[in-house]
Design a protein around this motif. Sequence first.
Motif, PDB file in Angstrom:
ATOM      1  N   PHE A   1      52.209  50.662  37.916  1.00  0.00           N
ATOM      2  CA  PHE A   1      52.000  49.648  36.883  1.00  0.00           C
ATOM      3  C   PHE A   1      53.151  49.769  35.901  1.00  0.00           C
ATOM      4  O   PHE A   1      54.020  50.642  36.058  1.00  0.00           O
ATOM      5  CB  PHE A   1      50.618  49.800  36.237  1.00  0.00           C
ATOM      6  N   THR A   2      53.235  48.898  34.904  1.00  0.00           N
ATOM      7  CA  THR A   2      54.413  48.898  34.034  1.00  0.00           C
ATOM      8  C   THR A   2      54.115  49.225  32.579  1.00  0.00           C
ATOM      9  O   THR A   2      55.030  49.602  31.844  1.00  0.00           O
ATOM     10  CB  THR A   2      55.137  47.541  34.087  1.00  0.00           C
ATOM     11  N   GLY A   3      52.880  49.077  32.109  1.00  0.00           N
ATOM     12  CA  GLY A   3      52.577  49.366  30.715  1.00  0.00           C
ATOM     13  C   GLY A   3      51.485  48.470  30.189  1.00  0.00           C
ATOM     14  O   GLY A   3      50.740  47.858  30.961  1.00  0.00           O
ATOM     15  N   GLU A   4      51.394  48.368  28.873  1.00  0.00           N
ATOM     16  CA  GLU A   4      50.279  47.660  28.257  1.00  0.00           C
ATOM     17  C   GLU A   4      50.605  46.215  27.883  1.00  0.00           C
ATOM     18  O   GLU A   4      50.012  45.650  26.965  1.00  0.00           O
ATOM     19  CB  GLU A   4      49.797  48.412  27.011  1.00  0.00           C
TER      20      GLU A   4
ATOM     21  N   GLU B   1      49.280  45.943  33.350  1.00  0.00           N
ATOM     22  CA  GLU B   1      48.246  46.781  33.949  1.00  0.00           C
ATOM     23  C   GLU B   1      47.682  46.102  35.196  1.00  0.00           C
ATOM     24  O   GLU B   1      46.507  45.769  35.285  1.00  0.00           O
ATOM     25  CB  GLU B   1      47.161  47.081  32.910  1.00  0.00           C
ATOM     26  N   GLN B   2      48.561  45.889  36.156  1.00  0.00           N
ATOM     27  CA  GLN B   2      48.222  45.374  37.477  1.00  0.00           C
ATOM     28  C   GLN B   2      49.063  46.161  38.489  1.00  0.00           C
ATOM     29  O   GLN B   2      49.759  47.106  38.114  1.00  0.00           O
ATOM     30  CB  GLN B   2      48.483  43.861  37.561  1.00  0.00           C
ATOM     31  N   ILE B   3      49.028  45.775  39.760  1.00  0.00           N
ATOM     32  CA  ILE B   3      49.708  46.541  40.796  1.00  0.00           C
ATOM     33  C   ILE B   3      51.055  45.896  41.133  1.00  0.00           C
ATOM     34  O   ILE B   3      51.123  44.729  41.519  1.00  0.00           O
ATOM     35  CB  ILE B   3      48.857  46.641  42.068  1.00  0.00           C
ATOM     36  N   TYR B   4      52.108  46.687  41.008  1.00  0.00           N
ATOM     37  CA  TYR B   4      53.463  46.275  41.336  1.00  0.00           C
ATOM     38  C   TYR B   4      53.957  47.095  42.526  1.00  0.00           C
ATOM     39  O   TYR B   4      53.593  48.265  42.674  1.00  0.00           O
ATOM     40  CB  TYR B   4      54.410  46.505  40.153  1.00  0.00           C
ATOM     41  N   PHE B   5      54.823  46.501  43.343  1.00  0.00           N
ATOM     42  CA  PHE B   5      55.427  47.199  44.479  1.00  0.00           C
ATOM     43  C   PHE B   5      56.940  47.215  44.320  1.00  0.00           C
ATOM     44  O   PHE B   5      57.547  46.251  43.836  1.00  0.00           O
ATOM     45  CB  PHE B   5      55.110  46.496  45.801  1.00  0.00           C
ATOM     46  N   ALA B   6      57.546  48.306  44.764  1.00  0.00           N
ATOM     47  CA  ALA B   6      59.001  48.405  44.886  1.00  0.00           C
ATOM     48  C   ALA B   6      59.306  49.152  46.175  1.00  0.00           C
ATOM     49  O   ALA B   6      58.518  49.986  46.622  1.00  0.00           O
ATOM     50  CB  ALA B   6      59.604  49.133  43.691  1.00  0.00           C
TER      51      ALA B   6
ATOM     52  N   LEU C   1      59.624  44.204  44.330  1.00  0.00           N
ATOM     53  CA  LEU C   1      59.161  43.083  45.121  1.00  0.00           C
ATOM     54  C   LEU C   1      58.532  42.035  44.215  1.00  0.00           C
ATOM     55  O   LEU C   1      58.199  42.310  43.058  1.00  0.00           O
ATOM     56  CB  LEU C   1      58.139  43.555  46.164  1.00  0.00           C
ATOM     57  N   ASN C   2      58.372  40.830  44.746  1.00  0.00           N
ATOM     58  CA  ASN C   2      57.718  39.724  44.046  1.00  0.00           C
ATOM     59  C   ASN C   2      58.360  39.424  42.691  1.00  0.00           C
ATOM     60  O   ASN C   2      57.671  39.131  41.716  1.00  0.00           O
ATOM     61  CB  ASN C   2      56.219  40.004  43.862  1.00  0.00           C
ATOM     62  N   SER C   3      59.693  39.515  42.649  1.00  0.00           N
ATOM     63  CA  SER C   3      60.426  39.167  41.417  1.00  0.00           C
ATOM     64  C   SER C   3      59.932  39.938  40.207  1.00  0.00           C
ATOM     65  O   SER C   3      59.845  39.412  39.095  1.00  0.00           O
ATOM     66  CB  SER C   3      60.330  37.659  41.151  1.00  0.00           C
ATOM     67  N   SER C   4      59.581  41.212  40.423  1.00  0.00           N
ATOM     68  CA  SER C   4      59.099  42.095  39.343  1.00  0.00           C
ATOM     69  C   SER C   4      57.777  41.628  38.750  1.00  0.00           C
ATOM     70  O   SER C   4      57.462  41.956  37.597  1.00  0.00           O
ATOM     71  CB  SER C   4      60.156  42.232  38.234  1.00  0.00           C
ATOM     72  N   LEU C   5      57.005  40.875  39.526  1.00  0.00           N
ATOM     73  CA  LEU C   5      55.676  40.446  39.123  1.00  0.00           C
ATOM     74  C   LEU C   5      54.630  41.207  39.930  1.00  0.00           C
ATOM     75  O   LEU C   5      54.929  41.779  40.976  1.00  0.00           O
ATOM     76  CB  LEU C   5      55.512  38.944  39.347  1.00  0.00           C
ATOM     77  N   PRO C   6      53.358  41.219  39.482  1.00  0.00           N
ATOM     78  CA  PRO C   6      52.336  41.953  40.232  1.00  0.00           C
ATOM     79  C   PRO C   6      52.144  41.395  41.640  1.00  0.00           C
ATOM     80  O   PRO C   6      52.250  40.189  41.870  1.00  0.00           O
ATOM     81  CB  PRO C   6      51.069  41.735  39.389  1.00  0.00           C
ATOM     82  N   VAL C   7      51.843  42.283  42.579  1.00  0.00           N
ATOM     83  CA  VAL C   7      51.483  41.857  43.927  1.00  0.00           C
ATOM     84  C   VAL C   7      49.966  41.838  44.108  1.00  0.00           C
ATOM     85  O   VAL C   7      49.445  41.118  44.961  1.00  0.00           O
ATOM     86  CB  VAL C   7      52.128  42.748  45.010  1.00  0.00           C
ATOM     87  N   LEU C   8      49.251  42.618  43.315  1.00  0.00           N
ATOM     88  CA  LEU C   8      47.787  42.635  43.342  1.00  0.00           C
ATOM     89  C   LEU C   8      47.289  42.622  41.911  1.00  0.00           C
ATOM     90  O   LEU C   8      47.822  43.337  41.050  1.00  0.00           O
ATOM     91  CB  LEU C   8      47.247  43.886  44.051  1.00  0.00           C
ATOM     92  N   THR C   9      46.288  41.818  41.639  1.00  0.00           N
ATOM     93  CA  THR C   9      45.691  41.764  40.306  1.00  0.00           C
ATOM     94  C   THR C   9      44.189  41.961  40.412  1.00  0.00           C
ATOM     95  O   THR C   9      43.560  41.551  41.384  1.00  0.00           O
ATOM     96  CB  THR C   9      45.981  40.429  39.607  1.00  0.00           C
ATOM     97  N   SER C  10      43.639  42.606  39.411  1.00  0.00           N
ATOM     98  CA  SER C  10      42.208  42.879  39.413  1.00  0.00           C
ATOM     99  C   SER C  10      41.446  41.753  38.728  1.00  0.00           C
ATOM    100  O   SER C  10      41.755  41.372  37.602  1.00  0.00           O
ATOM    101  CB  SER C  10      41.909  44.197  38.697  1.00  0.00           C
TER     102      SER C  10
END
Length: 482
Positions: free
Chosen positions: A44-47, A52-57, A68-77
Amino acid sequence: MTHLLRRTVLVGLAGALLLALGLTVLERPAKAAAPYTAYLMAHFTGESANGEQIYFATSTDGLHWTDLNSSLPVLTSSIGELGVRDPAIVRAPSGDRFYLIATDLRIAAGKGWDVAQHDGSTSLVVWESPDLVTWSAPRLVNVAGTIPDAGCAWAPEAIYDPASGDYVVYWATISPRNGVDKARIYYSRTRDFRTFTAAQLYIDRPGTQGIIDTQILEIPGSVGGYRYIRASGDGQITIEGSNQILTGWTRLGDISHLGYTGAQVEGPILHQYNGRDEWGLWVDQYAAGRGYLPLTTTNLAAPSGYRVRAASEYALGAGRKRHGSIIGITQAQLTALQAKWGGPASAGTRRLQSVNFPDRYLRHSNFDVRIDPNVSPLADSQWRIVPGLADPAGVSLESSNFPGWYLRHYDYDFVLAKYDGTATFRGDATFRRVAGLADSSAASFQSYNFPDRYIRHSNYLLRLDPISTATGRADATFRITS
């Protein structure tokens, strides 16, 4: 009876006899798995709003990372507290199933740390996937609900236990015990990440010292004399070794001699570098807000030999990377991840050529944006046209050589700015691509949040303006080239 039938019957009888004697029928060895040639990091990246979601690299060397995904979350809750932190990816021993577990927490909602620690969620969020690309919907599992006065369930990890054929899932819970209210590590067992045994105490440091996170790595060949190495945030980043998962742990040292204690770093990641006896210990520099720092070693059991990698030796990509996990992946898995969420920023880049000044291209220069001829370096005029940050039906323009930085209007002027996770940024960086106002075979870009205005150049500088003249229509029209 034919020869084939007789052979089938004899094989069946032999198998039945072996089973009756309590012996195992050996199966034909499975086809050798493809080697791991790359790495996947979940974090995750911070507050921030979406932090506070899931990011991939991904990485091909384990040190230089591409978001990945242009620095946006790949999974969100979409469940529980609507945010997740501290993700851990767990690979099934068969290699055909992955689980992602994470803390159910969203500090950005404004609840505050005291409430989060003492009156927060006692559940974990779980996703599962057969291939790292297709993921299930998230689900909640209340692992800490039976712990008396449990205030939270944080920083989950899991490791497969070959002795029992299930997974040991462990996490930190803050609760009173023996008159001391602090963080301790609890564990549960599961075979499917749906049904869990009752939580049991795992690690409890002496006195008032809490332990907020820990990770265990199995060491092939027991390099250093231990089958398992554990790194824990307990005032230090303490390194321990054992030949069993739950018992027999010996303290081996910490990394305070390198200038790092629990006051500076947390969220340790342990992983092995592909194809060699070298390991990484990544620590999240939360106190300084810098994200991860890599340490490497050829012997995890000897902390005195850990080496801090110099800043010139690694690159974390555009997004800040906080408490997560790293696994090795195959080339096929890397290709599939990049196909799903985008690979390096140089892949699929485009240039925007002015229609009325065809020798000039849209480029950034010192984070200002303009149209210029003979752009050098060329990458300053290369963009990734990605789904709109505010609306996937629109588009956003991400810099090729500054991944995670986008074309954004500000007071109707344009800048290249790093995505900050806010709704305002998403709106300012999103456009509707329409037929060119001056040439329908080209393109114009209508503002998402000011739909009466378009991207146009004026005196070679980019602006966001209403368009009412032939000159304005030409200034607002671009050809998309490779």
